[in-house]
Design an enzyme around this catalytic site. Structure first.
Site, PDB file in Angstrom:
ATOM      1  N   ASP A 191       0.881  -1.320   0.138  1.00 54.65           N
ATOM      2  CA  ASP A 191       0.127  -0.117   0.099  1.00 54.65           C
ATOM      3  C   ASP A 191       0.855   1.251  -0.106  1.00 54.65           C
ATOM      4  O   ASP A 191       2.154   1.064  -0.109  1.00 54.65           O
ATOM      5  CB  ASP A 191      -0.798  -0.236   1.107  1.00 54.65           C
ATOM      6  CG  ASP A 191      -2.200   0.752   0.997  1.00 54.65           C
ATOM      7  OD1 ASP A 191      -2.072   1.844   0.736  1.00 54.65           O
ATOM      8  OD2 ASP A 191      -3.329   0.195   0.745  1.00 54.65           O
ATOM      9  N   HIS A 196     -12.932  -0.257  -7.613  1.00 54.83           N
ATOM     10  CA  HIS A 196     -14.179   0.485  -7.604  1.00 54.83           C
ATOM     11  C   HIS A 196     -13.874   2.024  -7.192  1.00 54.83           C
ATOM     12  O   HIS A 196     -14.547   2.888  -7.380  1.00 54.83           O
ATOM     13  CB  HIS A 196     -15.205  -0.229  -6.784  1.00 54.83           C
ATOM     14  CG  HIS A 196     -15.067  -0.127  -5.273  1.00 54.83           C
ATOM     15  ND1 HIS A 196     -16.080  -0.219  -4.218  1.00 54.83           N
ATOM     16  CD2 HIS A 196     -14.245   0.315  -4.516  1.00 54.83           C
ATOM     17  CE1 HIS A 196     -15.870  -0.042  -2.970  1.00 54.83           C
ATOM     18  NE2 HIS A 196     -14.245   0.311  -3.300  1.00 54.83           N
TER      19      HIS A 196
HETATM   20  C1  LIG Z   1     -10.953   1.243  -0.564  1.00 58.95           C
HETATM   21  S1  LIG Z   1      -9.250   0.750   0.198  1.00 58.95           S
HETATM   22  C2  LIG Z   1      -9.342  -0.975   0.136  1.00 58.95           C
HETATM   23  C3  LIG Z   1      -8.452  -1.440   1.269  1.00 58.95           C
HETATM   24  C4  LIG Z   1      -8.352  -2.972   1.116  1.00 58.95           C
HETATM   25  N1  LIG Z   1      -8.190  -3.706   0.027  1.00 58.95           N
HETATM   26  C5  LIG Z   1      -9.554  -3.480   1.687  1.00 58.95           C
HETATM   27  O1  LIG Z   1     -10.417  -3.905   0.981  1.00 58.95           O
HETATM   28  O2  LIG Z   1     -10.112  -3.100   2.865  1.00 58.95           O
HETATM   29  C6  LIG Z   1      -8.452   1.347  -1.189  1.00 58.95           C
HETATM   30  C7  LIG Z   1      -6.954   1.155  -0.897  1.00 58.95           C
HETATM   31  O3  LIG Z   1      -5.979   1.619  -2.048  1.00 58.95           O
HETATM   32  C8  LIG Z   1      -4.916   2.267  -1.386  1.00 58.95           C
HETATM   33  N2  LIG Z   1      -4.276   3.049  -2.521  1.00 58.95           N
HETATM   34  C9  LIG Z   1      -4.747   4.199  -3.286  1.00 58.95           C
HETATM   35  N3  LIG Z   1      -4.070   4.633  -4.116  1.00 58.95           N
HETATM   36  C10 LIG Z   1      -3.067   3.750  -4.029  1.00 58.95           C
HETATM   37  C11 LIG Z   1      -1.520   3.704  -4.994  1.00 58.95           C
HETATM   38  N4  LIG Z   1      -1.326   4.783  -5.807  1.00 58.95           N
HETATM   39  N5  LIG Z   1      -0.866   2.721  -4.686  1.00 58.95           N
HETATM   40  C12 LIG Z   1      -1.220   1.808  -3.547  1.00 58.95           C
HETATM   41  N6  LIG Z   1      -2.233   1.918  -2.767  1.00 58.95           N
HETATM   42  C13 LIG Z   1      -2.920   2.958  -2.987  1.00 58.95           C
HETATM   43  C14 LIG Z   1      -5.263   3.309  -0.244  1.00 58.95           C
HETATM   44  O4  LIG Z   1      -4.535   3.532   0.473  1.00 58.95           O
HETATM   45  C15 LIG Z   1      -6.504   2.026   0.391  1.00 58.95           C
HETATM   46  O5  LIG Z   1      -5.692   1.165   1.350  1.00 58.95           O
END
Ligand SMILES: C[S@@+](CC[C@H](N)C(=O)[O-])C[C@H]1O[C@@H](n2cnc3c(N)ncnc32)[C@H](O)[C@@H]1O
Length: 416
Positions: free
Chosen positions: A281, A323
């Site tokens: 992440d 999403h």
């Molecule tokens: C809706 S959350 C989902 C987290 C986890 N997969 C869950 O279902 O509980 C989206 C995740 O994508 C991560 N994220 C957003 N942009 C990112 C990037 N460019 N690279 C890596 N992670 C990213 C956010 O920090 C977050 O933890």
């Protein structure tokens, strides 16, 4: 509820009175049966969804159109009131200090004194919560907790409410103005809804650290509470085994603080499945991973728009990531995973909603709008997932596994 006060009026025809009596008897019977079935309903999400949708339909039948309009207009009072009463510490005080089995509850004046709050404010806000069943009214200005008020003793659910009020409600209230300016186009250039309202993107706020990020990440820990885990449905033994303990079994891309991978690691131990686990992440999120939860995984800072560094893993897991993004960004993310996948070996597991083509339930329909408002994202139908995977190129959907609640699924994708 004093129904009988009303239906006993003597200015109705005897037929209508008999029908009213029938209705009250049926409603009371339905309530009694639902109470008896409460534990059973908790175990069966699909039946629960069907029953609650039927119950909402019944409520709409009982209401006039004007009742419905007022209900809609005043709906924002509920989450906002709950949030104020939590921030003020009243709910926690009632939850902690009410003694089960006693008749006397926590008095409004006691709450006001304990938290140095205005007693009138306490009474007015608590009235909303007793009226909607969040708190039990056991006397005049006298309160007792309910299972629902106790849910918010869990910090992650309280953080979820904060996230919902700020990031869903406030952002959605800017949508009419936003869409009037965009002339009702989704794919306009320039700022998206969240930026239009808050002046920055949601993930920029999350990744900057601070309370928006910590509350969101805290909420992510409980977002799947009460739902089946993907590994209870997807047959890992059959699809992803055997592998040696040196190989990577699963890379959780955008896995947040690792709450899912931690659950998976415990299950993996029980099942004696081999293979390494990797959590990825953004840096500020990885910095919040709890050491005690990450002993059985490798933890990496990684931007999923850049080349994937874990090459040839058995599976890559993207849960509630795609999403969050419009199609062009999803394609960028998918290409990075695809290029790391070993043909004939690696799988991509996408854990997301697959929208039904018709008769969508109201939770799923509203959740899609929340994604639109907060992150310019969207929920997708079977056809839209197919088109997206095709557009990334070199990938194909092998199978879709339904998880059984809110249309959640595992979309299993292989490198073509
Ligand atoms: C809706 S959350 C989902 C987290 C986890 N997969 C869950 O279902 O509980 C989206 C995740 O994508 C991560 N994220 C957003 N942009 C990112 C990037 N460019 N690279 C890596 N992670 C990213 C956010 O920090 C977050 O933890």
């Amino acid at each position: 509820m004093p129904f009988d006060v009303y239906f006993l009026r003597d200015d109705y025809s005897s037929i209508m009175t008999a029908k009213r009596q029938d209705l009250l008897r049926l409603l009371a019977a339905a309530q009694a049966t639902a109470s008896e079935l409460q534990d059973d309903l908790a175990q069966d999400p699909l039946f629960r969804l069907a029953a609650t949708e039927a119950s909402s339909h019944l409520t709409r039948t009982l209401q006039t159109t004007i009742d419905r309009a007022w209900e809609l207009f005043l709906r924002p009072a509920h989450p906002t009131t709950l949030l104020v009463t939590l921030d003020a510490g009243w709910i926690q005080y009632i939850n902690a200090n009410y003694e089960d089995g006693t008749k006397s509850g926590i008095m409004a004046d006691q709450l006001a004194q304990h938290t140095s709050s205005d007693p009138e404010l306490v009474k007015r806000l608590m009235r909303v919560l007793t009226a909607n069943g969040t708190i039990r009214e056991v006397g005049i200005n006298e309160y007792a907790p309910t299972p629902f008020s106790k849910l918010f003793d869990n910090q992650s659910w309280a953080d979820g409410l904060r996230h919902a009020v700020r990031d869903y409600s406030i952002t959605m209230s800017g949508m009419p103005d936003y869409f009037a300016k965009s002339q009702y186009q989704l794919e306009n250039t320039g700022k998206k809804i969240y930026q239009h309202v808050h002046g920055t993107t949601f993930f920029d706020r999350v990744h900057a650290g601070g309370e928006v990020g910590s509350q969101f990440n805290s909420f992510m820990r409980v977002v799947r509470d009460g739902k089946k885990s993907w590994f209870d449905v997807y047959p890992i033994g059959e699809r992803l085994q055997p592998i040696s303990k040196k190989e990577v079994l699963l890379v959780d891309v955008g896995g947040g603080r690792g709450h899912d991978l931690y659950q998976f690691s415990r299950w993996q131990k029980d099942q004696q499945f081999k293979g390494r686990l990797v959590l990825q992440d953004a840096p500020t999120v990885i910095a919040q991973v709890r050491p005690e939860q990450s002993v059985d995984m490798e933890v990496q800072e990684y931007d999923f728009f850049t080349p994937q560094k874990m090459l040839g893993a058995r599976a890559y897991f993207l849960k509630n990531v795609l999403h969050d993004w419009p199609n062009d960004k999803c394609i960028d993310i998918l290409i990075q995973v695809r290029d790391a996948m070993k043909p004939g070996y690696s799988r991509l597991l996408i854990n997301e909603i697959v929208l039904p083509d018709e008769k969508c339930d109201s939770w799923t329909a509203a959740y899609d709008i929340a994604m639109m408002a907060v992150v310019d994202g969207k929920e997708r139908s079977r056809e839209q997932w197919g088109d997206l995977i095709d557009a990334a190129g070199g990938l194909k959907i092998e199978k879709i596994w339904r998880l059984g609640l809110n249309n959640e699924s595992i979309i299993e994708v292989a490198r073509a």
